[in-house]
Write an enzyme that holds these catalytic residues in place. Sequence first.
Site, PDB file in Angstrom:
ATOM      1  N   HIS A 126      25.243  -0.424 -10.279  1.00 24.06           N
ATOM      2  CA  HIS A 126      24.937   0.945 -10.695  1.00 24.06           C
ATOM      3  C   HIS A 126      25.651   1.385 -11.969  1.00 24.06           C
ATOM      4  CE1 HIS A 126      28.554   3.273  -9.118  1.00 24.06           C
ATOM      5  NE2 HIS A 126      28.778   2.047  -8.686  1.00 24.06           N
ATOM      6  N   ASN A 180      38.445   1.862 -16.463  1.00 28.38           N
ATOM      7  CA  ASN A 180      37.406   2.847 -16.197  1.00 28.38           C
ATOM      8  C   ASN A 180      37.783   4.251 -16.651  1.00 28.38           C
ATOM      9  OD1 ASN A 180      39.370   2.441 -14.146  1.00 28.38           O
ATOM     10  ND2 ASN A 180      38.225   3.770 -12.787  1.00 28.38           N
ATOM     11  N   SER A 190      29.106  -4.699 -10.797  1.00 27.38           N
ATOM     12  CA  SER A 190      28.379  -3.788  -9.928  1.00 27.38           C
ATOM     13  C   SER A 190      27.086  -3.333 -10.591  1.00 27.38           C
ATOM     14  CB  SER A 190      29.262  -2.574  -9.631  1.00 27.38           C
ATOM     15  OG  SER A 190      28.573  -1.694  -8.797  1.00 27.38           O
ATOM     16  N   GLN A 225      33.397  -2.333 -15.252  1.00 23.32           N
ATOM     17  CA  GLN A 225      33.105  -1.482 -16.413  1.00 23.32           C
ATOM     18  C   GLN A 225      32.735  -2.291 -17.653  1.00 23.32           C
ATOM     19  OE1 GLN A 225      32.746   1.733 -16.701  1.00 23.32           O
ATOM     20  NE2 GLN A 225      33.452   2.354 -14.671  1.00 23.32           N
ATOM     21  N   THR A 274      22.099 -10.147   6.019  1.00 25.37           N
ATOM     22  CA  THR A 274      20.822 -10.236   5.316  1.00 25.37           C
ATOM     23  C   THR A 274      20.969  -9.676   3.912  1.00 25.37           C
ATOM     24  OG1 THR A 274      19.619 -10.018   7.365  1.00 25.37           O
ATOM     25  CG2 THR A 274      18.416  -9.466   5.358  1.00 25.37           C
ATOM     26  N   CYS A 276      36.266   8.004  -8.952  1.00 24.53           N
ATOM     27  CA  CYS A 276      36.785   7.425  -7.720  1.00 24.53           C
ATOM     28  C   CYS A 276      38.026   8.137  -7.235  1.00 24.53           C
ATOM     29  CB  CYS A 276      37.101   5.948  -7.908  1.00 24.53           C
ATOM     30  SG  CYS A 276      35.625   4.997  -8.206  1.00 24.53           S
TER      31      CYS A 276
END
Lengths: 392, 384
Positions: free
Chosen positions: B202, B150, B200, B180, B238, B326
């Site tokens: 996003h 990343n 992921s 990534q 859920t 991060c």
Amino acid sequence: MFTAFLIKYAEIGVKGKNRYIFEDALVQQIKYAVKRCEGEFKVYRTEGRIYVEALSEFDFDEVVDNLKTVFGISGICPVVYVEDEGFEKLGKDILKYIGEVYPEKDKTFKVCARRARKNYPLTSMEINSEMGGVILDNCPEMRVDVHKPDIMLHIEIREKIYIYSEIIPGPGGMPVGTGGKAMLLLSGGIDSPVAGYMIAKRGVKIDAVYFHAPPYTSERAKQKVVDLAKLVSRYTGPIYLHVINFTDIQLYIYEKCPHEELTIIMRRYMMRIAEKIAQETECLGLITGESIGQVASQTLQSLAATNEVCTMPVYRPLIGFDKMEIVEISEKINTYETSILPYEDCCTIFVAKHPVTKPNLNIIKKHEENLEEKIDELVDTALKNDELIIVR
Amino acid sequence: MEVYLDNSATTRCFDDVAALMTQVMCRDYGNPSSLHLKGVQAETYIRYAKETIAKALKVNEKEIYFTSGGTESDNIALIGSALANHRAGRRLITTEVEHPGIMQAMKHLEEQGFHVTYLPVDKNGIISLEDLRRAMTKDTILVSIMHTNNEIGALQPIEEAGALIKKVNSGALFHVDAVQGFGKERIYPKKMNIDMLSASGHKIHGPKGVGFLYIQENVKIKPIIFGGGQQNGIRSGTENVPGIAGLGKAVEMIYTDLEAEVNMLYSLKQLFVDGVTKLENVTVNGLTGRDSAPHVVSVSVRGIRSEVLLHALEDRGIYVSAGSACSARKPQPSATLKAIGLEKELMESTLRFSFSVFTTAEEIDYTLQAMYDIIPMLRKYTRR
């Protein structure tokens, strides 16, 4: 069981004729502190004592925590008060008190009575021995120790009778506002919030100035300083924070002066600007977090050079402290975690690799002459664009 | 002009993804566990997203589990498989340049008595297969290697590593953190011997807070989240239906014309690298050609602290990152930059520029122009 707190104050007690001024200020600060708590409270002063009485449900710990932020308080005593309904009733009340506060009775004790109402039928000594007897008769596990008792049971005979045995230490100092007002040079570091706290502890109200260098320092750096001011304001009351855009001044100094002297000349301009704002806002001094030898700009020579530009007194409460001692206080007042957030600040973005540690004032002044052309204008602009944030 | 070049931190959501999510939140908002029609409708979105992802990876739909994102996928994969297989051995292997989602999970496992080997990387951030071979033992139960770094965009030899792992110890599981890399390259777990793969939403123009974990059918996993037993009990709770629907849509859109998009990213990267290296004392970390990620460029600007340059670019409307998002809020220097042996002064002067399908050549030009203006100006204030 407790519905009231007796507030002890140490230093104010010896203020002679001015004492009432300090006591009134302390009452005001206590009112301000308990306003943050759940519930309704009556704060009043009587016979040289201050009481905080809860008129509704309240959270004991929350009230104590908030009282611990009020300078001037030396001790917080949770008290039980009872009506004076005769000696036998008082004995029962005291047994009830001991039963609830000290359920494990295997303890030594001493009764310490104080008869403020002089028409009470017994003297203090008599109350001590009578009540001691009642306790010994009813609680066979308890013993008397007049030198180092586990429980020091205070009984104060006033209009009502007050019983207490615990003194929670307060922060000490003087009530904020009794000592005038001073301007704190607040940065994002560890030291300056502590310096502000220490001066406020002596009763001084605090305003603050922060030097911001956008775009090179971020909104987060500024928010961090606002957050720090907010943490300090728990102790000092609302803080008027002046945010000064320092970028152009800093770049101009860099352009015109030797890089090794950047920090010292920059600090001299910070002091000049802080003093100007202080004068306009009725502050009586400047406060900095400097400590001798911590960094290049805090050697005696550098401090002398920085100090030379202002006529106001500069208070440096941390001057003789080691870093560890400063960190300890910042942890205690809860600013440490915020202070160590790693955002660049205007003192760190452009620094010379080898800043001068023993500046010669004459040379510094000579180099400042290079700035003559534009500096006054830049300072005026910075002052004109002062952004005021009221932090509470 | 606003130029967003922090796409490794997160990407702008596709409009179609956002629209679909609104529809799911406001109209088809059922709980997929409900028996009635509203529940069944919600389930349809999950099924569709699963199909889309399975198709992109050429795996079975049953092997896709939805999570709250890359970190949770990494945690379930590592901790879940280590706990399920500890009887076969307690040795794990990873690299020195992993994301905290892996690093911290490994640290946790070390505290539980597992032994972890951290493979070093070369100056381009790439592990050596020889090191991997030497680290592999009979009681190695899990190897986790990131697909795309990343911070500097280094690509690891995933396919070769997969083959090697299975050759040395067919019982060892292979996990790949593809947060990534997914959506930038075609990754086929079956062909590459990958047993588990994290991704992921996003980072591929989908929503935040949703991701998936591919788990090969025969892999044993112990859950680390307990509850109603949704998703075969591996990830109770859920399902985040709007998020999952959005993730599925984003995968569909990104994979429709992947090769063309990636070619475009490589040409933007080339344009940027050529431009930025014209500046004196500016270096690019890691490889820059087709053997690196198409969307990440790590640039060190000697003498200028990254935060200063970052905010100066921000002032022109250009958003980039110092190191990686991060870790940008922590004072420690980046693990990746340290692992590739970057000198300390350069670590403090490193920015990451990362592109997406929304990035244009015009934006790259604008950014380069801004750097040509700003860097010489800031150099005047360099430490001496």
